[in-house]
Every structure is written in C-alpha cells, then in structure tokens.
Design an enzyme around this catalytic site. Sequence first.
Site, PDB file in Angstrom:
ATOM      1  N   ASP A 266       0.839  -1.205   0.000  1.00  0.00           N
ATOM      2  CA  ASP A 266       0.000   0.000   0.000  1.00  0.00           C
ATOM      3  C   ASP A 266       0.868   1.246   0.000  1.00  0.00           C
ATOM      4  O   ASP A 266       2.038   1.203   0.375  1.00  0.00           O
ATOM      5  CB  ASP A 266      -0.908  -0.011   1.243  1.00  0.00           C
ATOM      6  CG  ASP A 266      -1.982  -1.081   1.125  1.00  0.00           C
ATOM      7  OD1 ASP A 266      -2.758  -1.018   0.161  1.00  0.00           O
ATOM      8  OD2 ASP A 266      -2.009  -1.995   1.974  1.00  0.00           O
TER       9      ASP A 266
ATOM     10  N   PHE B 236      -8.570  -3.066  11.831  1.00  0.00           N
ATOM     11  CA  PHE B 236      -7.899  -3.653  10.650  1.00  0.00           C
ATOM     12  C   PHE B 236      -8.912  -3.827   9.520  1.00  0.00           C
ATOM     13  O   PHE B 236      -8.636  -3.534   8.365  1.00  0.00           O
ATOM     14  CB  PHE B 236      -7.351  -5.057  10.954  1.00  0.00           C
ATOM     15  CG  PHE B 236      -6.150  -5.102  11.858  1.00  0.00           C
ATOM     16  CD1 PHE B 236      -5.393  -3.970  12.122  1.00  0.00           C
ATOM     17  CD2 PHE B 236      -5.750  -6.309  12.434  1.00  0.00           C
ATOM     18  CE1 PHE B 236      -4.279  -4.041  12.952  1.00  0.00           C
ATOM     19  CE2 PHE B 236      -4.651  -6.383  13.266  1.00  0.00           C
ATOM     20  CZ  PHE B 236      -3.912  -5.242  13.528  1.00  0.00           C
TER      21      PHE B 236
ATOM     22  N   HIS C  33      -5.371 -20.599   6.021  1.00  0.00           N
ATOM     23  CA  HIS C  33      -4.233 -19.748   6.399  1.00  0.00           C
ATOM     24  C   HIS C  33      -4.712 -18.948   7.610  1.00  0.00           C
ATOM     25  O   HIS C  33      -5.721 -18.230   7.521  1.00  0.00           O
ATOM     26  CB  HIS C  33      -3.889 -18.814   5.231  1.00  0.00           C
ATOM     27  CG  HIS C  33      -2.725 -17.912   5.473  1.00  0.00           C
ATOM     28  ND1 HIS C  33      -1.419 -18.338   5.399  1.00  0.00           N
ATOM     29  CD2 HIS C  33      -2.660 -16.587   5.769  1.00  0.00           C
ATOM     30  CE1 HIS C  33      -0.598 -17.332   5.631  1.00  0.00           C
ATOM     31  NE2 HIS C  33      -1.332 -16.253   5.863  1.00  0.00           N
TER      32      HIS C  33
END
Length: 298
Positions: free
Chosen positions: A116, A226, A276
């Site tokens: 980013d 987040f 994950h």
Amino acid sequence: MIDDNARASRLTAEKRPDLQLSFEFFPPKTDVMEQKFWESIHKLAPLKPRFVSVTYGAGGGTRERTLRMVSSIKADTGVDAAAHLTCVGASRDEVDAVVRGYQAAGITRIVALRGDAPEGVGQPFTAHPDGYRNAAELVEGIRKIGDFDISVAAYPERHPQSPDWDSDIANLKRKIDAGATRAITQMFFKNADYLRYVERARAAGVTAPIVPGIQPIHSFKQISGFAARTGATIPAWMAERFEGLEDDPETHALVASAVAAEQVIELLDEGVTEFHIYTLNRSNLALALARLLGKRPD
Ligand code: FAD
C-alpha cells in the site's frame, strides 16, 4: 436430528489427511515481542503446518527482520517458512536483490504483494518510477530469478481499489498466470462472500487453490480497526457477540474461539481443506482452531 457420526468424522485427523494449515506472523519489533513470537512459533510448529509466513513492512522497513525471522524459523523448527515481499518504494533492481537474498538464505516460498501507499491503506498507490507496478509484475520478476513457491493475495469482498468484480478477478488471474501457486484471501467473516468469490474465480478460469485467510478475533476493537482499513466487513451479528466484552478477556477469548470455530467448520463442510490463519504472533486461538480441525501436534 443431530448426527454425531458426521461430526466425529468431520473432525478426525485420519479422515482429513488432505487438511493443510499455514500460519501468518509479523516480524517482532522489540525483544519482548520477539520472545512472544518464538513462544508461539514453538507451540504451532509441532502441528506441521505447510508453512509459516512472515509479513513485510509496507515500505520495506522490516526487510532485515523478515529475512532473519524466516531463516530462523526454518533452521530452528524445520518448518518451511515463507517471506512476504512488497513492491513499495523500491526499484525492480532493489526488489530483485531482496529476492536473491531470500534465495541465498535457502528460502523457497514468497508471498508476493503490491503493498500500500506509504501515506496509508486506501491512498492511491504510486509505483517507484523503476519499480514493479503491481503484484502480477512482481510475480513475473520473481519467477525470472528462481523456482519459488509463490502465494498472492485475493479479496472475497473485492480489493477496495478494484473498480468492479471483473477487473478484480482479472487481476487475480494475471497473478496466477504470471506464475503464482496459490492465492490467500484477506480476512472475511461471511463465508458466503468467500464461496461466491471462489465461484467467480473458477468461472474466469482460475484453477489455483484460493486459501481462506482466517482471522481469529483476539481483540474485537483491534480487528474491527484492521477490517475497516482493508475493506473487510464486520457483520452486525458478530459485533453484537463481542459487545460489552472489552473488559472481560476470558469471555472475549471464549466467544472468539467459538466464532472462528464456527467459520472454519462451516468451510470444512463446504469442502475447503486448506486454511491460512492470521496469528498476530499469538498461538492460543490458532492452536484451538487446529485442534478443532483435527490437527494434533506430531
Ligand atoms: P495487486 O494484486 O497488485 O492489486 C492491487 C489493486 O490494483 C487491485 O485493485 C487491482 O485490481 C489493481 N490492479 C493491479 N494491476 C492492475 C492493472 N494492470 N491495471 C489495473 N488495475 C490493476 N501488505 C504489506 O505491506 N505487507 C505484507 O506482508 C502483506 N501481506 C499480505 C498478505 C495477504 C494474504 C493479503 C491478503 C494482503 C497482504 N498485504 C500485505 C496487503 C496488500 O499489500 C494490500 O492489500 C495491497 O493494497 C494490495 O496488494 P496486492 O498484492 O493484492 O495488489
């Protein structure tokens, strides 16, 4: 009627030989954080994950630490480790030098990302004038250097900078076609979004595994922050479950465990066999989830 046999077979390791886990960590900044990092690694390593990955600070600020942690994980535990890498603020030559450094350290897995803008997530991304412009170009560059196992990012709720679904999925396809082995998703909390995303990708000819990224809610406040930054939606029912638990860590942890368990077991029932887990360098919820999925320490 409750089907105990179905539940037993679903959650028994022998019945799920195909189950694969990977765990994501971030490079610790202080000695105290590093101690916690290693405690968690040593608790999770006996589960024999496919790999443990270590993130890369947006502008390359963690370059040395990411390399050191990934090399040490492999040396200390024998578990395969993957190093994340971004294109932010670096020329192609500089990024290639990091890849060659990984190669020299015996690292064979890379999670390749655009990253980013340094101004913050959501700000327009400007590539370095001589840099890789996006993750697909980075994958192509890595492939030229060596035979790495490359993972890329996928977004069940669409990347916030994708104008529409077609361009989002076309971008995923470009990354896979450039040589990535699998995609790992951004956190999501509505399984229907993930399943719909996989459907769209398959319809567009993406055949690589799209591994769900599971974020256990260690702290609802932190994870909501987040989520807001990355474009992941927190469903109202979930906010309700955690409401008022800020000062009750024990109940918060129990609810977090139940919420994550519900999510992965539902995915398991949909035929998903690879997960994950975003650990935030903590082992407790990841361990509980692994156990619920039928994984035991070796
Ligand atoms: P890309 O796939 O390049 O896509 C970014 C955007 O650009 C998309 O909207 C895409 O559609 C668009 N785009 C790309 N190419 C083109 C093109 N040719 N034409 C038009 N549009 C295009 N960040 C870190 O800083 N460090 C990390 O370690 C890290 N690890 C991550 C791990 C995972 C599993 C995930 C899901 C994310 C991670 N991130 C990390 C965050 C990631 O860097 C950001 O989400 C970033 O905004 C996008 O990266 P990307 O690799 O998905 O970019």
